[in-house]
Design an enzyme around this catalytic site. Structure first.
Site, PDB file in Angstrom:
ATOM      1  CG  ASP A   1       1.262 -16.401   6.264  1.00  0.00           C
ATOM      2  OD1 ASP A   1       1.598 -16.167   7.443  1.00  0.00           O
ATOM      3  OD2 ASP A   1       1.273 -17.540   5.771  1.00  0.00           O
TER       4      ASP A   1
ATOM      5  CD  GLU B   1       1.638 -20.796  10.835  1.00  0.00           C
ATOM      6  OE1 GLU B   1       1.679 -21.751  11.630  1.00  0.00           O
ATOM      7  OE2 GLU B   1       0.646 -20.587  10.107  1.00  0.00           O
TER       8      GLU B   1
HETATM    9 ZN   LIG Z   1      -1.814 -19.800  12.061  1.00  0.00          ZN
END
Ligand SMILES: [Zn+2]
Length: 376
Positions: A66, A121
């Site tokens: 992501d 994340e």
């Molecule tokens: Zn990162």
């Protein structure tokens, strides 16, 4: 290999994948990893998990697919690739995938690489947290985040995400002197938190890695014209250095709030911790730091620099949860993370693949010779 490596990275960068919308990139990556020889599966959260090689040791490579929101179209200029995620962190992710695939082809490589490409994340770290609850069996872990090809990240600060709501009695906006304005009150409180001297606040001359810092990331309130705002909500992002726990820092913030509350009896203040991540530093004497540093030296012919960063990474969460040699490494200048100028230098990306490869080979070799026993 180089052409294939650049193609993999550009393809990943061509798929926009902000946190929570990783489906397309996950499907693409799973297919590519299969072609490269990985056994690939996807877990309940959408993390893509691949394995190459067999036997001991198991080396866990973890990256995230992501990015922060904000599309930055892919463009290649000379030796640079511009795109959202070029640095944070598809560059490191693609480099790890290529290195693991290459290493598995060497018959001198004895060991297993477990490669996870996780979701979210940049948001909740749900991806890596889920993997930890499912159990990760590995002897070493490397997180693929930009440290720059010559540097190894050995420390990250912790983080507190905080929501503070201030409420006041309201009245007509034509008589503002009669009422406390919740927006103004919230801002007043924020300034006290920012300037508090009860913990080391950020003196620009000091090392920011060792300071508690707070950033006002959002403030909203007020309903309409003619009404004195009676409710304000603000979000703070507080970063916590290694010498404190997040609980200790929050306790200091609570003291500031209590003092403010005592001086402003008509204002009600409620603080809620939305999330915390503890600060984390790796054991710099670990065999992993050793091997990675000497791999940097071998590939670049320059010594590696160990970095302590003001950011917070998934390494903090895994490092706290599991006792194993761990480190963060990857190509790219992390100052470009989340910026409009995000780009990666192709030669640096390619060099990092060599560093990862060298590290995997050397780790497996030394591990099998048992040279690390009791050393982690
Ligand atoms: Zn990162």
């Amino acid at each position: 290999m180089q052409e294939q490596a650049v193609r993999l990275l550009t393809n990943l960068l061509g798929i926009y994948s902000p946190s929570g919308k990783e489906g397309d990139i996950a499907n693409f990556l799973a297919e590519e990893m299969k072609k490269l020889g990985f056994q690939v599966g996807t877990d309940a959260l959408g993390n893509v998990i691949g394995v190459v090689g067999e036997g001991e040791p198991t080396i866990f490579l973890c990256g995230h697919m992501d990015t922060v929101a904000g599309h930055l179209p892919l463009r290649v200029e000379e030796d640079k690739i511009f795109a959202r995620g070029a640095v944070d962190a598809k560059g490191p992710l693609a480099a790890m995938v290529m290195a693991a695939a290459e290493v598995a082809k060497e018959h001198t490589f004895k060991g297993k690489v477990l490669l996870a490409s996780v979701v979210e994340e940049e948001a909740t770290s749900r991806g890596v947290r889920h993997m930890i609850t499912q159990g990760i069996h590995s002897d070493y872990a490397i997180f693929g985040e930009p440290s720059g090809v010559q540097n190894v990240t050995v420390g990250y600060k912790g983080q507190i995400q905080l929501r503070i709501v201030c409420k006041t009695e309201t009245g007509h906006a034509s008589t503002p002197w009669l009422y406390d304005n919740a927006l103004e009150k919230a801002y007043e409180l924020w300034e006290q938190i920012k300037n508090a001297s009860s913990y080391p606040s950020l003196d620009p001359s000091a090392n920011p890695y060792n300071a508690v810092t707070a950033c006002l990331v959002k403030i909203v309130g007020g309903r309409a014209t003619s009404v004195v705002p009676f409710e304000a909500e603000m979000n703070l992002d507080v970063r916590v250095p290694i010498q404190f726990s997040t609980a200790q820092v929050f306790e200091q913030i609570e003291k500031i709030i209590s003092k403010y509350q005592a001086a402003n009896l008509k204002v009600s203040v409620k603080a809620t911790v939305l999330d915390t991540v503890e600060p984390f530093e790796v054991n710099k004497a670990s065999p992993l730091v050793h091997v990675l540093s000497s791999s940097v030296r071998k590939v670049l012919n320059k010594p590696a620099t160990l970095l302590h960063k003001t950011g917070t990474g998934d390494m903090n969460i895994l490092g706290k949860a599991m006792n194993l040699p761990i480190v963060t490494y990857g190509p790219g200048d992390s100052h470009l993370d989340h910026t409009l100028d995000e780009h990666i230098v192709i030669s640096e990306y390619l060099a990092s693949i060599q560093v990862y490869k060298e590290t995997l080979m050397k780790l497996a070799e030394l591990h099998s010779r048992n040279e690390f026993r009791n050393e982690s």
